[in-house]
Design a protein around this motif. Structure first.
Motif, PDB file in Angstrom:
ATOM      1  N   SER A 169      34.358  39.776  22.915  1.00 49.14           N
ATOM      2  CA  SER A 169      33.466  40.449  23.859  1.00 49.14           C
ATOM      3  C   SER A 169      32.123  39.735  23.949  1.00 49.14           C
ATOM      4  O   SER A 169      31.459  39.779  24.982  1.00 49.14           O
ATOM      5  CB  SER A 169      33.255  41.912  23.458  1.00 49.14           C
ATOM      6  OG  SER A 169      32.667  41.980  22.173  1.00 49.14           O
ATOM      7  N   LEU A 196      32.149  36.953  26.716  1.00 48.32           N
ATOM      8  CA  LEU A 196      32.516  37.369  28.065  1.00 48.32           C
ATOM      9  C   LEU A 196      31.529  38.329  28.696  1.00 48.32           C
ATOM     10  O   LEU A 196      31.534  38.517  29.906  1.00 48.32           O
ATOM     11  CB  LEU A 196      33.913  38.022  28.053  1.00 48.32           C
ATOM     12  CG  LEU A 196      35.063  37.088  27.716  1.00 48.32           C
ATOM     13  CD1 LEU A 196      36.344  37.884  27.566  1.00 48.32           C
ATOM     14  CD2 LEU A 196      35.220  36.020  28.777  1.00 48.32           C
ATOM     15  N   ALA A 223      29.935  41.329  30.369  1.00 47.55           N
ATOM     16  CA  ALA A 223      30.441  42.452  31.168  1.00 47.55           C
ATOM     17  C   ALA A 223      31.886  42.240  31.603  1.00 47.55           C
ATOM     18  O   ALA A 223      32.600  43.206  31.853  1.00 47.55           O
ATOM     19  CB  ALA A 223      29.552  42.662  32.388  1.00 47.55           C
ATOM     20  N   SER A 224      32.324  40.989  31.696  1.00 48.13           N
ATOM     21  CA  SER A 224      33.694  40.749  32.158  1.00 48.13           C
ATOM     22  C   SER A 224      34.737  41.019  31.067  1.00 48.13           C
ATOM     23  O   SER A 224      35.936  40.987  31.344  1.00 48.13           O
ATOM     24  CB  SER A 224      33.837  39.335  32.704  1.00 48.13           C
ATOM     25  OG  SER A 224      33.618  38.386  31.689  1.00 48.13           O
ATOM     26  N   TYR A 225      34.312  41.303  29.833  1.00 44.70           N
ATOM     27  CA  TYR A 225      35.250  41.628  28.753  1.00 44.70           C
ATOM     28  C   TYR A 225      36.152  42.791  29.162  1.00 44.70           C
ATOM     29  O   TYR A 225      37.374  42.732  28.992  1.00 44.70           O
ATOM     30  CB  TYR A 225      34.486  41.964  27.469  1.00 44.70           C
ATOM     31  CG  TYR A 225      35.370  42.471  26.353  1.00 44.70           C
ATOM     32  CD1 TYR A 225      36.125  41.584  25.604  1.00 44.70           C
ATOM     33  CD2 TYR A 225      35.455  43.828  26.054  1.00 44.70           C
ATOM     34  CE1 TYR A 225      36.944  42.031  24.570  1.00 44.70           C
ATOM     35  CE2 TYR A 225      36.263  44.285  25.031  1.00 44.70           C
ATOM     36  CZ  TYR A 225      37.010  43.389  24.294  1.00 44.70           C
ATOM     37  OH  TYR A 225      37.823  43.839  23.284  1.00 44.70           O
ATOM     38  N   ASN A 226      35.554  43.837  29.700  1.00 48.33           N
ATOM     39  CA  ASN A 226      36.342  45.002  30.121  1.00 48.33           C
ATOM     40  C   ASN A 226      37.342  44.637  31.202  1.00 48.33           C
ATOM     41  O   ASN A 226      38.457  45.165  31.226  1.00 48.33           O
ATOM     42  CB  ASN A 226      35.426  46.134  30.595  1.00 48.33           C
ATOM     43  CG  ASN A 226      34.667  46.752  29.447  1.00 48.33           C
ATOM     44  OD1 ASN A 226      35.081  46.680  28.298  1.00 48.33           O
ATOM     45  ND2 ASN A 226      33.524  47.363  29.747  1.00 48.33           N
ATOM     46  N   GLU A 227      36.972  43.734  32.094  1.00 49.17           N
ATOM     47  CA  GLU A 227      37.893  43.287  33.140  1.00 49.17           C
ATOM     48  C   GLU A 227      39.063  42.512  32.544  1.00 49.17           C
ATOM     49  O   GLU A 227      40.207  42.683  32.971  1.00 49.17           O
ATOM     50  CB  GLU A 227      37.154  42.422  34.164  1.00 49.17           C
ATOM     51  CG  GLU A 227      36.131  43.193  34.985  1.00 49.17           C
ATOM     52  CD  GLU A 227      35.273  42.283  35.851  1.00 49.17           C
ATOM     53  OE1 GLU A 227      35.650  41.109  36.068  1.00 49.17           O
ATOM     54  OE2 GLU A 227      34.214  42.754  36.300  1.00 49.17           O
ATOM     55  N   VAL A 228      38.777  41.666  31.557  1.00 45.38           N
ATOM     56  CA  VAL A 228      39.830  40.895  30.906  1.00 45.38           C
ATOM     57  C   VAL A 228      40.805  41.833  30.187  1.00 45.38           C
ATOM     58  O   VAL A 228      42.023  41.711  30.318  1.00 45.38           O
ATOM     59  CB  VAL A 228      39.240  39.853  29.926  1.00 45.38           C
ATOM     60  CG1 VAL A 228      40.326  39.217  29.071  1.00 45.38           C
ATOM     61  CG2 VAL A 228      38.462  38.793  30.686  1.00 45.38           C
ATOM     62  N   SER A 282      41.296  44.989  30.799  1.00 48.00           N
ATOM     63  CA  SER A 282      41.991  45.757  31.838  1.00 48.00           C
ATOM     64  C   SER A 282      43.147  44.940  32.431  1.00 48.00           C
ATOM     65  O   SER A 282      44.253  45.466  32.633  1.00 48.00           O
ATOM     66  CB  SER A 282      41.011  46.176  32.930  1.00 48.00           C
ATOM     67  OG  SER A 282      41.682  46.861  33.941  1.00 48.00           O
ATOM     68  N   ALA A 283      42.910  43.661  32.698  1.00 43.05           N
ATOM     69  CA  ALA A 283      43.961  42.792  33.226  1.00 43.05           C
ATOM     70  C   ALA A 283      45.094  42.634  32.214  1.00 43.05           C
ATOM     71  O   ALA A 283      46.275  42.614  32.587  1.00 43.05           O
ATOM     72  CB  ALA A 283      43.381  41.434  33.603  1.00 43.05           C
TER      73      ALA A 283
END
Length: 150
Positions: free
Chosen positions: A46, A49, A51-56, A58-59
């Motif tokens: 985390s 990444l 803020a994009s950690y959550n997107e990763v 989630s993907a």
């Protein structure tokens, strides 16, 4: 012979071949399948990444859902009863924990010879090898058809 087969899936060709083999075995033995996918979030930091950690993550979960949905559909085509399990963490450790848990009543693991994470296999050894060494139930290791030819 066996009544409850654990099939760890990662989307690799080896895991798909393991699923096909498990379906054939379950059909012959009138067994059920436990389809398992583990999101290896230990591979994602985390810190780097933001803020994009959550997107990763989630993907990863969406991909996990798709792998399990596809696997369940394959089993349903053969009228094999299935249970779906999804978790986060180290795949090899979670596979062994589930396999060794009396509550899950696994009596055979059907697993692909190798999976999608080549770097991890090189550095820390394969998930399959770890499972073979640490799981109490018997382990049936499956090659994908292309690997078996070479």
């Amino acid at each position: 012979m066996y009544s409850r087969l654990l099939v760890p899936l990662d989307g690799s060709s080896n895991s798909i071949e393991a699923l096909k083999t498990a379906i054939r075995l379950a059909k012959d033995w009138h067994a059920s399948l436990v389809l398992l996918h583990i999101d290896d979030i230990t591979q994602v930091s985390s810190g780097g990444l933001g803020a994009s950690y959550n997107e990763v993550v989630s993907a990863m979960r969406e991909a996990s859902h798709q792998i399990l949905t596809d696997a369940q559909a394959m089993a349903a085509d053969s009228e094999i009863p299935t249970t779906i399990l999804q978790s986060d963490g180290s795949p090899k450790q979670h596979i062994v924990e589930i396999a060794n848990s009396p509550a899950d009543a696994i009596d055979l693991i059907v697993i692909g010879k190798s999976g999608t994470n080549a770097f991890s296999r090189m550095v820390v050894g394969s998930t399959t090898n770890y499972v073979v060494q640490h799981a109490r139930p018997n382990v049936f290791v499956v090659n994908d058809s292309e690997s078996a030819k070479s």
